[in-house]
Design a protein around this motif. Sequence first.
Motif, PDB file in Angstrom:
ATOM      1  N   ARG A  45       0.836  -1.201   0.000  1.00  0.00           N
ATOM      2  CA  ARG A  45       0.000   0.000   0.000  1.00  0.00           C
ATOM      3  C   ARG A  45       0.869   1.249   0.000  1.00  0.00           C
ATOM      4  N   GLU A  46       1.927   1.243   0.810  1.00  0.00           N
ATOM      5  CA  GLU A  46       2.810   2.407   0.875  1.00  0.00           C
ATOM      6  C   GLU A  46       3.470   2.668  -0.471  1.00  0.00           C
ATOM      7  N   VAL A  47       3.954   1.617  -1.122  1.00  0.00           N
ATOM      8  CA  VAL A  47       4.583   1.768  -2.436  1.00  0.00           C
ATOM      9  C   VAL A  47       3.568   2.278  -3.449  1.00  0.00           C
ATOM     10  N   ASP A  48       2.353   1.762  -3.394  1.00  0.00           N
ATOM     11  CA  ASP A  48       1.301   2.187  -4.314  1.00  0.00           C
ATOM     12  C   ASP A  48       1.041   3.680  -4.185  1.00  0.00           C
ATOM     13  N   VAL A  49       0.955   4.163  -2.935  1.00  0.00           N
ATOM     14  CA  VAL A  49       0.718   5.591  -2.703  1.00  0.00           C
ATOM     15  C   VAL A  49       1.897   6.421  -3.194  1.00  0.00           C
ATOM     16  N   LEU A  50       3.099   6.079  -2.743  1.00  0.00           N
ATOM     17  CA  LEU A  50       4.268   6.894  -3.048  1.00  0.00           C
ATOM     18  C   LEU A  50       4.597   6.901  -4.544  1.00  0.00           C
ATOM     19  N   SER A  51       4.262   5.837  -5.241  1.00  0.00           N
ATOM     20  CA  SER A  51       4.535   5.789  -6.680  1.00  0.00           C
ATOM     21  C   SER A  51       3.637   6.734  -7.468  1.00  0.00           C
ATOM     22  N   ALA A  64      11.378  -0.087  -5.344  1.00  0.00           N
ATOM     23  CA  ALA A  64      10.948  -1.067  -4.344  1.00  0.00           C
ATOM     24  C   ALA A  64      10.979  -2.462  -4.938  1.00  0.00           C
ATOM     25  N   CYS A  65      11.035  -3.455  -4.060  1.00  0.00           N
ATOM     26  CA  CYS A  65      10.888  -4.858  -4.427  1.00  0.00           C
ATOM     27  C   CYS A  65       9.881  -5.476  -3.464  1.00  0.00           C
ATOM     28  N   MET A  66       8.808  -6.038  -3.994  1.00  0.00           N
ATOM     29  CA  MET A  66       7.747  -6.595  -3.163  1.00  0.00           C
ATOM     30  C   MET A  66       7.637  -8.112  -3.312  1.00  0.00           C
ATOM     31  N   VAL A  67       8.697  -8.777  -3.739  1.00  0.00           N
ATOM     32  CA  VAL A  67       8.681 -10.229  -3.926  1.00  0.00           C
ATOM     33  C   VAL A  67       9.435 -10.888  -2.774  1.00  0.00           C
TER      34      VAL A  67
END
Length: 282
Positions: A45-51, A64-67
């Motif tokens: 969620r944080e990456v989604d917002v900041l992107s 970011a890496c989310m894997v």
Amino acid sequence: MRFIGSGAFGSVYEALVADHGKVAVKLVNISHSHTSKARLESFKREVDVLSRVKHANVVKLHGACMVPPNVFIVMELLEGSLRDKLDACRRLDYRATLKLANEIASALAYLHPSIVHRDLKPQNILMDASGAAKVADFGVAKFKQSTYLNTTRGNGTPAYMAPESFGSDKISEKADVFSLGMILWECWTGEVPWKEVQIPFQVVMLVGVEKRRPEIPEDCPKQLASLIQRCWDDDPHRRPSCAEVERRTRLLLHELDAPPAPPAASAANASNAAEESQQTIA
């Protein structure tokens, strides 16, 4: 990499990246537990917002890496948080408090048409080398689908949460305005809100049921006290928007920085000047 700090989520390091120079790398502890799955969702969620956002007073995302198991966020490296600053200097003066309010309100006014932060507090306000504030940690933020957003209880930090966050399934961006008011009170007083309360549920009772607010000291400038009280209003509709807070604090800062007006000549001085002028003519 240089270790900076750690918490329940994982650890933060300073690293050097070719394209960005020094950056902060936020590593997440991920396992197969339910807590880790929730933590991963929070980071996504944080990456989604900041992107999606770009503002001078919002922390900048580099990548970011989310894997799993390689879960990390790369962000701009900042000096510390508002919490660190308050721990070091205890409280801010009037001008510094207005400047901070203006910068946070500017970021939130930019975010609020589509995003509600929901966990605004000194730990989530980062400071750069110049002393400018940057809103960070969007792990519980939500995108708005309409005026109100559907939410779940238990998100946020009780000492800074708006009363409607405790008992309603729907909140608006005005919940962030309430949190901003609590932060400004803490900046002026140097005290953590409700620090005497040991159990979070007691804060729910004080703020949500008894409608209580921390006491504003007598030495607080009238304009700042009024702004804090408006942000604290029990009715979200009566709280100012963050755009309004940004405009108001910008005007107050302008008044502080404006040169003092020259003292007006008294009637006696004006009369004497007129007599001297007449004598000169004669």
